[in-house]
Design a protein around this motif. Structure first.
Motif, short mmCIF file in Angstrom:
data_model
loop_
_atom_site.label_atom_id
_atom_site.label_comp_id
_atom_site.label_asym_id
_atom_site.label_seq_id
_atom_site.Cartn_x
_atom_site.Cartn_y
_atom_site.Cartn_z
N PHE A 160 0.85 -1.19 0.00
CA PHE A 160 0.00 0.00 0.00
C PHE A 160 0.88 1.25 0.00
N MET A 175 -7.07 -1.06 -5.98
CA MET A 175 -6.21 -2.17 -5.56
C MET A 175 -6.28 -3.33 -6.54
N VAL A 190 -13.15 -0.55 -1.46
CA VAL A 190 -12.03 -0.72 -2.39
C VAL A 190 -12.54 -0.80 -3.83
N ALA A 211 -2.64 0.17 -4.43
CA ALA A 211 -2.21 -0.99 -3.65
C ALA A 211 -2.27 -2.23 -4.53
N GLU A 213 -2.03 -6.72 -4.20
CA GLU A 213 -1.72 -7.98 -3.51
C GLU A 213 -1.34 -8.96 -4.61
#
Length: 362
Positions: A160, A175, A190, A211, A213
């Motif tokens: 982030f 994200m 989000v 961000a 992942e």
């Protein structure tokens, strides 16, 4: 004893051996397949697990059955592997089912379920709890058969650009997150984006993402996220385990000789175990390196965890109310999970907790 007859008999036996061996070998067909991977070659864990399958199959068949592995983008993009396998563009694909929940949310059960089971529990469900049979029944509609062929374990929560102190900090945050986790975080504000591994860094660097992942320390280090986002959150509650699978076109699978089928299935099971072992060995070192490069470890705030848990199971109930295929697997998965959590609470969790507590006091 007539020595000439003995020698004659031995000669005939030897000749029979010379003929029999090639005859057996020649009875096995030479097969050449292509495997499309959802991962770039730089990820020697996930892309490497597909290569591991191919190498084991070749070695076990004296190179009669060869599978050539192609990285994401070489034949199709990382997010089109299912389609390419389904329609026969390639014979098989190494991919993550959660990439395809847009087709049907039921796909998530093959990979993982947010706030679901850990690796051992998921493997127990797949191999001995009936999960794999249910997943394969579902995938028949997509003309593929699946084989568990990797594991990442519990993942990190991602990188982030700014700190997350409460659910309010998630509002409007762009994200990269794949699968059902993205749908759940969307309910917390989000804005989820789905990108294949090789496309994530450029988007984060340009600032079109706030961000990302992806996986855990070992893979994330290779993708360079620490260079452009410093806050590294945990845990990745949407993937307490994550199982990539080998998807095989059904017609191609049915055409294989029985021994080739057994070899391919065994190779996938081996990759499933060794991929997890490699992550366990490598992540512990990689997290130290990332911290030395400036990563700042942060735990997700309690309200983020609690609200995401609540939204996850509400989402599953809502989907099950209108999707019979999802409900069939979800009900079975839920019952298995309940028993597993009870068992792990008795033995596994107390052991892990005590050992970690004592380690911290040394």
């Amino acid at each position: 004893m007539d020595r000439r007859n003995v020698l004659k008999g031995a000669g005939l036996a030897a000749a029979a051996g010379v003929v029999a061996s090639p005859a057996i070998a020649q009875s096995q067909p030479e097969i050449r397949w292509r495997m499309a991977s959802s991962y770039p070659k730089s990820l020697d864990t996930l892309y490497g697990a597909g290569e591991m399958v191919a190498k084991r199959v070749a070695a076990a068949t004296d190179n009669k059955f060869q599978i050539q592995v192609f990285a994401a983008g070489e034949i199709v993009s990382g997010l089109q592997v299912l389609d390419a396998t389904q329609n026969g563009t390639v014979e098989c694909g190494y991919t993550l089912s959660s990439y395809y929940i847009g087709k049907d949310p039921t796909f998530m059960f093959d990979t993982s379920v947010p706030w679901g089971m850990n690796v051992r529990q998921h493997n127990g469900w797949m191999y001995y709890g009936g999960g794999l049979d249910l997943v394969r029944e579902f995938l028949k509609d997509y003309n593929v058969i699946s084989f568990p062929a990797g594991q990442t374990g519990a993942q990190m929560g991602g990188w982030f650009r700014k700190e997350i102190n409460s659910v309010a900090d998630l509002q409007g945050l762009k994200m990269r997150i794949a699968g059902m986790g993205g749908q759940i975080l969307q309910k917390l504000g989000v804005v989820p984006q789905v990108l294949a591994g090789g496309d994530i860094y450029p988007a984060l660097e340009r600032g079109t993402l706030d961000a990302v992942e992806f996986s855990g320390p070992y893979d994330d280090e290779k993708l360079g996220f620490v260079k452009v986002a410093k806050y590294y959150y945990y845990p990745g509650f949407w993937e307490g385990s994550a199982q990539p699978s080998l998807y095989v076109n059904m017609e191609k699978w049915n055409s294989l000789p029985a021994n080739y089928k057994a070899i391919l299935e065994a190779a996938c099971a081996e990759a499933n175990a060794l991929c997890m072992a490699k992550y366990d060995a490598q992540n512990a070192e990689a997290i130290r390196r990332l911290v030395s490069q400036g990563a700042q470890l942060r735990a997700f705030p309690r309200d983020v965890m609690e609200q995401s848990y609540k939204e996850a199971f509400k989402t599953y109930s809502d989907i099950a109310a209108s999707n019979a295929k999802f409900k069939k697997i979800f009900d079975h998965w839920s019952a298995f999970r309940e028993k597993e959590l009870t068992w792990f609470r008795i033995a596994e969790l107390p052991f892990d907790y005590f050992v970690n507590q004592q380690q911290g006091q040394r």
